[in-house]
Each structure stands twice: as structure tokens, then as C-alpha cells.
Design a protein around this motif. Structure first.
Motif, mmCIF file in Angstrom:
data_model
loop_
_atom_site.group_PDB
_atom_site.id
_atom_site.type_symbol
_atom_site.label_atom_id
_atom_site.label_comp_id
_atom_site.label_asym_id
_atom_site.label_seq_id
_atom_site.Cartn_x
_atom_site.Cartn_y
_atom_site.Cartn_z
ATOM 1 N N LYS A 198 8.920 -1.733 4.955
ATOM 2 C CA LYS A 198 8.082 -1.161 5.926
ATOM 3 C C LYS A 198 9.049 -0.822 7.173
ATOM 4 O O LYS A 198 9.920 -1.782 7.635
ATOM 5 C CB LYS A 198 7.228 -2.682 6.466
ATOM 6 C CG LYS A 198 5.915 -2.429 7.334
ATOM 7 C CD LYS A 198 5.089 -3.480 7.097
ATOM 8 C CE LYS A 198 4.609 -4.030 5.896
ATOM 9 N NZ LYS A 198 3.563 -5.190 6.002
ATOM 10 N N LYS B 204 0.032 1.353 2.349
ATOM 11 C CA LYS B 204 0.683 -0.251 2.337
ATOM 12 C C LYS B 204 2.013 0.028 1.953
ATOM 13 O O LYS B 204 2.479 0.727 1.049
ATOM 14 C CB LYS B 204 -0.337 -0.903 1.423
ATOM 15 C CG LYS B 204 -0.644 -0.392 0.079
ATOM 16 C CD LYS B 204 -1.432 -1.315 -0.778
ATOM 17 C CE LYS B 204 -1.836 -0.630 -2.083
ATOM 18 N NZ LYS B 204 -2.418 -1.384 -3.077
ATOM 19 N N TYR B 205 2.445 -0.970 2.357
ATOM 20 C CA TYR B 205 3.937 -1.107 2.236
ATOM 21 C C TYR B 205 4.679 -2.539 1.786
ATOM 22 O O TYR B 205 3.802 -3.415 2.320
ATOM 23 C CB TYR B 205 4.772 -0.762 3.270
ATOM 24 C CG TYR B 205 4.618 0.724 3.587
ATOM 25 C CD1 TYR B 205 3.528 1.164 4.556
ATOM 26 C CD2 TYR B 205 5.216 2.011 2.932
ATOM 27 C CE1 TYR B 205 3.357 2.647 4.898
ATOM 28 C CE2 TYR B 205 4.849 3.250 3.213
ATOM 29 C CZ TYR B 205 3.881 3.513 3.992
ATOM 30 O OH TYR B 205 3.708 4.784 4.448
#
Length: 126
Positions: free
Chosen positions: A64, A58-59
Motif C-alpha cells: 500500500k 484494493k491492496y
């Protein structure tokens, strides 16, 4: 007491790349999951990226597509690859690990706290 040791920070020009690493200092603990945070001067510490025990990632929206978190279980190390770096990425980067022993993992047991790395400085500047 197990520690998390970070390495790989430094100075890089805008648009450049850098990889920081976080590894345990030894012993019987493995990195079950890990998050990366950063703190710029005058700002609160913020979440950057995370990787789960199964490799799910996850970012933060701000990184991202530019940052990649990965793990090498054989080396008990988690990496944060940072590409297309911007001056606003300048900060001290911290890893935060959920460390577990093999029996903890088998029994699905969280030990109740997280371990933080010492922090490593990343400076993006021309």
C-alpha cells in the motif's frame, strides 16, 4: 481458449520502479476484474492488489502506498505499477482475471472460473 499474457517484469535496483501488464490474448472476452498475486521462492502465493469492474482498488498492506493497479479498458489490459521497490518484493507475479463476454456483463453472469497469467519474474536487487 483465451489466455492472459503478462509482460514487463525484470531486474530493478532497490528503490526503483517497474510496471507489469496483463492483457487478454484476444477474442471476445474482456477483463471484468483482476487481482495480482505474487509468489517468492519457498513462500505461498499471496495477494498483492486488485481492481474491480468499476475501477475500485484494493491492496495488501505490504504494498500500500507503493503499488498502483490500473486498467485500460480500450486495450483490455490491467497494469501494476510498482514504485519504491524493495528486495522483499522479489517474486513471480501472476494476474488472475475474471473474464467475461459482453452478454455476461450485461446479465451479471460470472462464468464460474478465473484465468491465470503465466507469471512474470520481478527481481529487486543491487
Amino acid at each position: 481458449q483465451v489466455q492472459l499474457v503478462e509482460s514487463g517484469g525484470g531486474l530493478v535496483q532497490p528503490g526503483g520502479s517497474l510496471r507489469v501488464s496483463c492483457a487478454t490474448s484476444g477474442g471476445i472476452f474482456t477483463i471484468y476484474s483482476m487481482d495480482w498475486y505474487r509468489q517468492a521462492p519457498g513462500n505461498q502465493r499471496e495477494f498483492v492488489a486488485g481492481i474491480s469492474s468499476s475501477g475500485g482498488t484494493k491492496y495488501a498492506d505490504s504494498v500500500k502506498g507503493r503499488f498502483t493497479v490500473a486498467r485500460d479498458n480500450a486495450k483490455n489490459t490491467v497494469y501494476l505499477q510498482m514504485n519504491s521497490l524493495k528486495p522483499e518484493d522479489t517474486a513471480v507475479y501472476y494476474c488472475k482475471g475474471d473474464l467475461r463476454t459482453y452478454p455476461d456483463i450485461v446479465n451479471g453472469r460470472f462464468r464460474g472460473d478465473f484465468t491465470w497469467g503465466q507469471g512474470i519474474r520481478v527481481t529487486v536487487s543491487s
